[in-house]
Motif scaffolding. Sequence first.
Motif, short mmCIF file in Angstrom:
data_model
loop_
_atom_site.label_atom_id
_atom_site.label_comp_id
_atom_site.label_asym_id
_atom_site.label_seq_id
_atom_site.Cartn_x
_atom_site.Cartn_y
_atom_site.Cartn_z
N ASP A 16 9.56 72.98 32.25
CA ASP A 16 9.53 71.62 31.72
C ASP A 16 10.27 70.69 32.69
O ASP A 16 11.38 70.99 33.13
CB ASP A 16 10.24 71.65 30.35
N SER A 17 9.64 69.57 33.03
CA SER A 17 10.25 68.63 33.99
C SER A 17 11.65 68.18 33.56
O SER A 17 12.51 67.93 34.40
CB SER A 17 9.37 67.40 34.15
N LYS A 18 11.83 68.07 32.27
CA LYS A 18 13.14 67.61 31.77
C LYS A 18 14.27 68.54 32.19
O LYS A 18 15.36 68.09 32.53
CB LYS A 18 13.10 67.54 30.23
N ILE A 19 14.01 69.83 32.14
CA ILE A 19 15.05 70.79 32.53
C ILE A 19 15.43 70.57 34.00
O ILE A 19 16.59 70.67 34.37
CB ILE A 19 14.56 72.25 32.31
N VAL A 20 14.41 70.23 34.80
CA VAL A 20 14.68 70.01 36.23
C VAL A 20 15.50 68.74 36.43
O VAL A 20 16.55 68.76 37.06
CB VAL A 20 13.35 69.92 37.02
N GLU A 73 13.83 68.80 42.35
CA GLU A 73 12.46 68.35 42.07
C GLU A 73 11.51 69.53 41.95
O GLU A 73 11.78 70.62 42.48
CB GLU A 73 11.99 67.40 43.17
N LYS A 74 10.41 69.29 41.26
CA LYS A 74 9.38 70.31 41.15
C LYS A 74 8.43 70.18 42.34
O LYS A 74 7.91 69.11 42.61
CB LYS A 74 8.57 70.10 39.86
N VAL A 75 8.20 71.29 43.06
CA VAL A 75 7.20 71.29 44.12
C VAL A 75 5.84 71.46 43.45
O VAL A 75 4.87 70.77 43.76
CB VAL A 75 7.46 72.44 45.12
N ASP A 76 5.77 72.40 42.51
CA ASP A 76 4.65 72.54 41.60
C ASP A 76 5.20 73.15 40.32
O ASP A 76 6.42 73.21 40.15
CB ASP A 76 3.52 73.38 42.23
N ASP A 77 4.34 73.61 39.43
CA ASP A 77 4.82 74.11 38.14
C ASP A 77 5.83 75.24 38.22
O ASP A 77 6.69 75.36 37.36
CB ASP A 77 3.62 74.57 37.30
N LYS A 78 5.69 76.05 39.26
CA LYS A 78 6.54 77.24 39.32
C LYS A 78 7.50 77.27 40.51
O LYS A 78 8.08 78.31 40.81
CB LYS A 78 5.67 78.50 39.36
N GLN A 118 17.09 66.83 34.28
CA GLN A 118 18.34 66.64 33.54
C GLN A 118 19.32 67.80 33.73
O GLN A 118 20.39 67.63 34.28
CB GLN A 118 18.04 66.40 32.05
N THR A 119 18.90 68.99 33.34
CA THR A 119 19.85 70.12 33.39
C THR A 119 20.19 70.55 34.81
O THR A 119 21.36 70.62 35.19
CB THR A 119 19.28 71.32 32.60
N ILE A 120 19.15 70.84 35.61
CA ILE A 120 19.42 71.37 36.95
C ILE A 120 20.06 70.31 37.84
O ILE A 120 21.01 70.58 38.57
CB ILE A 120 18.13 71.94 37.59
N ALA A 121 19.53 69.08 37.76
CA ALA A 121 20.08 68.01 38.60
C ALA A 121 21.55 67.75 38.29
O ALA A 121 22.28 67.21 39.13
CB ALA A 121 19.26 66.74 38.41
N ALA A 122 22.00 68.17 37.11
CA ALA A 122 23.40 67.91 36.74
C ALA A 122 24.35 69.08 37.07
O ALA A 122 25.55 68.98 36.85
CB ALA A 122 23.47 67.60 35.24
N LEU A 123 23.79 70.15 37.61
CA LEU A 123 24.66 71.29 37.95
C LEU A 123 25.63 70.91 39.08
O LEU A 123 25.29 70.07 39.92
CB LEU A 123 23.82 72.49 38.40
N PRO A 124 26.83 71.49 39.09
CA PRO A 124 27.81 71.14 40.13
C PRO A 124 27.28 71.38 41.54
O PRO A 124 26.71 72.44 41.81
CB PRO A 124 28.99 72.07 39.85
N GLY A 125 27.43 70.37 42.41
CA GLY A 125 27.01 70.51 43.80
C GLY A 125 25.60 70.01 44.06
O GLY A 125 25.21 69.74 45.19
#
Length: 313
Positions: free
Chosen positions: A241-245, A259-264, A247-254
């Motif tokens: 899900d784009s949101k996880i990318v 971004e998604k290159v493609d779905d997987k 919001q969640t991943i973009a907020a990880l320390p460092g």
Amino acid sequence: MPSVETVNLSKRYGSFTAVSDLNLKIEGAKCVGFLGPNGAGKTTTLKMLTDLIIPSSGEALINGVNVHAQKKKALASVSALIEAPEIYASLTPREALTMIAEIRGVPSEERKKQVEDAVAEVRMEEWIDKRVGKFSKGMKQRICVASALLGNPTIVFLDEPTMGLDPRGMSEVREIIKSLRGKDRLIFMSSHILSEVSDVCDEVAMINHGKLIVYDTLPNVTAKFSGVNNVVEVGLAHSIDSKIVTQTIAALPGVVSAEKVDDKNLKISFSGGLDVQERLLNDIVNLNIGVISYKAASSELEEAYLKLITATL
Ligand SMILES: Nc1ncnc2c1ncn2[C@@H]1O[C@H](COP(=O)(O)OP(=O)(O)OP(=O)(O)O)[C@@H](O)[C@H]1O
Ligand SMILES: [Mg+2]
């Protein structure tokens, strides 16, 4: 101390300049990678350093001796593998290498052992008495690498030494080159494989359009010219899900961006070194998003190379 030097070295073909006022001084026992895009002038430079072609102007010097004016003296302790020389198809490696050993001045009583040792080093023992005409490209290349070991040269020029080899052959030749970096030996090798140069070389010389762009130690080149952000690519077993990318991943320390290159597949840019990269993997795996692969998107040398080459296009 072995040295290789070019002084205002140039090669022109009609109105085209293949090598332009190249000034480079490499001194000491070390391995130097010679990088540059297709047509940059690497082979032309190596050929002038071994008197295979004559400079239009300037000088090529080995241990301070002009290669063209005093070829025999200058090249006495040099071996070179440039554009994989053809070995007579009707000869066996033993015959071809014995001939080369003789030309290099290896005393007759030492020839047999040196030839056998060199062939063993490239893992071609089984083929030593078979005719070269039946060999694959990679097998011939290994014999050529073996020939570069004869006569214990103190300066070795290699032009794309692993070209045409299978992955195992490449890694074997790389190990041979590493073992060649023995005491008092200078290796100058061109390559398009940046990971190979990072792995094997102490210093890097880059050229483009026949001009020297940089010559420095590997750590200096990468520190000066690669960026501050590193990038990893993450492969997933199922789509995300784009949101996880965002919001969640973009907020990880460092993490600087995700971004998604493609779905997987994801591309994550982060600031920091290996410690951050390690923790980031841990954090991402803990999100249970089906991580199946994780790798650095580009090496630091690759980044520096692309930056420098683009700047001189
Ligand atoms: N004999 C020749 N006559 C005319 N032009 C030549 C000749 N030899 C080389 N060149 C040109 O000189 C330039 C440099 O060639 P060179 O072979 O040195 O490049 P390179 O850096 O070794 O490239 P690659 O990575 O593809 O091996 C190229 O543009 C090439 O076309
Ligand atoms: Mg070339």
